[in-house]
Design a protein around this motif. Sequence first.
Motif, PDB file in Angstrom:
ATOM      1  N   LYS A 174      54.981 110.811  63.683  1.00 18.88           N
ATOM      2  CA  LYS A 174      55.475 109.480  64.071  1.00 18.88           C
ATOM      3  C   LYS A 174      54.330 108.506  64.258  1.00 18.88           C
ATOM      4  CE  LYS A 174      58.505 107.046  67.292  1.00 18.88           C
ATOM      5  NZ  LYS A 174      59.433 107.149  68.442  1.00 18.88           N
ATOM      6  N   TYR A 175      53.216 108.979  64.819  1.00 17.38           N
ATOM      7  CA  TYR A 175      52.067 108.110  65.052  1.00 17.38           C
ATOM      8  C   TYR A 175      50.836 108.654  64.339  1.00 17.38           C
ATOM      9  CZ  TYR A 175      54.822 105.763  68.629  1.00 17.38           C
ATOM     10  OH  TYR A 175      55.797 105.054  69.272  1.00 17.38           O
ATOM     11  N   GLY A 176      50.067 107.740  63.743  1.00 23.45           N
ATOM     12  CA  GLY A 176      48.843 108.109  63.065  1.00 23.45           C
ATOM     13  C   GLY A 176      47.673 107.307  63.601  1.00 23.45           C
ATOM     14  N   LEU A 177      46.520 107.480  62.960  1.00 19.95           N
ATOM     15  CA  LEU A 177      45.301 106.836  63.414  1.00 19.95           C
ATOM     16  C   LEU A 177      45.435 105.321  63.367  1.00 19.95           C
ATOM     17  CD1 LEU A 177      42.422 107.681  64.324  1.00 19.95           C
ATOM     18  CD2 LEU A 177      41.702 107.338  61.961  1.00 19.95           C
ATOM     19  N   ARG A 178      44.971 104.684  64.400  1.00 16.06           N
ATOM     20  CA  ARG A 178      45.001 103.225  64.505  1.00 16.06           C
ATOM     21  C   ARG A 178      44.210 102.582  63.364  1.00 16.06           C
ATOM     22  NH1 ARG A 178      43.023 100.435  70.087  1.00 16.06           N
ATOM     23  NH2 ARG A 178      44.785 101.660  70.867  1.00 16.06           N
ATOM     24  N   ARG A 179      44.623 101.424  62.913  1.00 17.07           N
ATOM     25  CA  ARG A 179      43.873 100.667  61.909  1.00 17.07           C
ATOM     26  C   ARG A 179      42.619 100.065  62.538  1.00 17.07           C
ATOM     27  NH1 ARG A 179      47.414 103.579  59.374  1.00 17.07           N
ATOM     28  NH2 ARG A 179      48.739 102.531  57.842  1.00 17.07           N
ATOM     29  N   ASN A 180      41.729  99.533  61.678  1.00 18.76           N
ATOM     30  CA  ASN A 180      40.495  98.963  62.237  1.00 18.76           C
ATOM     31  C   ASN A 180      40.632  97.495  62.587  1.00 18.76           C
ATOM     32  OD1 ASN A 180      40.446  97.877  59.663  1.00 18.76           O
ATOM     33  ND2 ASN A 180      38.339  98.484  59.222  1.00 18.76           N
ATOM     34  N   TRP A 181      41.859  97.009  62.682  1.00 10.62           N
ATOM     35  CA  TRP A 181      42.106  95.714  63.321  1.00 10.62           C
ATOM     36  C   TRP A 181      42.950  95.980  64.561  1.00 10.62           C
ATOM     37  CZ3 TRP A 181      47.371  95.173  63.262  1.00 10.62           C
ATOM     38  CH2 TRP A 181      48.081  95.731  62.180  1.00 10.62           C
ATOM     39  N   TRP A 182      42.479  95.478  65.675  1.00 11.29           N
ATOM     40  CA  TRP A 182      43.121  95.754  66.958  1.00 11.29           C
ATOM     41  C   TRP A 182      43.713  94.472  67.519  1.00 11.29           C
ATOM     42  CZ3 TRP A 182      39.153  99.185  70.103  1.00 11.29           C
ATOM     43  CH2 TRP A 182      38.972 100.410  69.422  1.00 11.29           C
TER      44      TRP A 182
END
Length: 290
Positions: A174-182
């Motif tokens: 359901k959840y994956g690694l955050r993108r590099n824009w926060w």
Amino acid sequence: MKHRTEIIGDATLYLGDCREILPTLGRVDAVVTSPPYGAIRDYGGHEPVNFPAVINLTANILSPGGVCVWNVADQTVNGSETGESFRHALRAIECGLRLHDTMIYCKEGVTFPDANRYHPAFEYMFVFSKGAPAHFNGIKDHRNKWANTLIHGNRREADGTTSIPTRNGEIVPKYGLRRNWWVIPNTGSNSNIAEGHPARMPYRMATDHIESWTIPGQTILDPFMGSGTTGVACARLGRKSIGIEIHEPYFDIACRRIEAAYREPRDMFLPPAEDPADQRMADLFAEPEA
């Protein structure tokens, strides 16, 4: 210039010019900082920062595998951006650091809008590293569009052929690694003024980078400490901190905030408290579920 040193918990705080203090320090494991840029604000009337010198000094004391998070943006002068942020990045590379990631801080509010351009609402978070980063604890809170389906497809190789990825057939979480824009709500100017500092670093910027690139017990430096947000985050996350600030009123604010952080109960295994605005902005940018 007046100099002062305060030790509060695992934080060592210096009042003075970072160009004078940095050469006296030993190695640090990471740097998390948001230096002043341009002439947008008057930080106590001190002379402009010699960034090439400070970046070199910072690179010299960063431990191998250490990471430097450098939050910066460009001032608009005569209708155009200065490009100073890119000069900072190139200078870090000249000093032997890698540009490990060019990250973007998406702001909730608009800063200094002009009539002839799209409203500026982001800043850079350059992530420099001394060699390969020693630690990466990636935050996995990005909602996957294809959650609960099977990973499938081919991977294109350099010679143009395709191969089957090793993870084919696994279930997409359901959840994956955050993108590099926060997406991080920026602290409102009114509350900043009320606390005595015009431009505080967002607390979640500090906590999330510290958790991403360091481990408990390590030492994090902020050579432009300001109101002490990096030190507050370190106190709550079980890291040691070093802060340097040239303007005494801001130094005093930082001391008070960090001292208060050490008085609060801390559990390094619990994430920082959520701000409702964080979730509002995250929902705006989240991909819909399949």
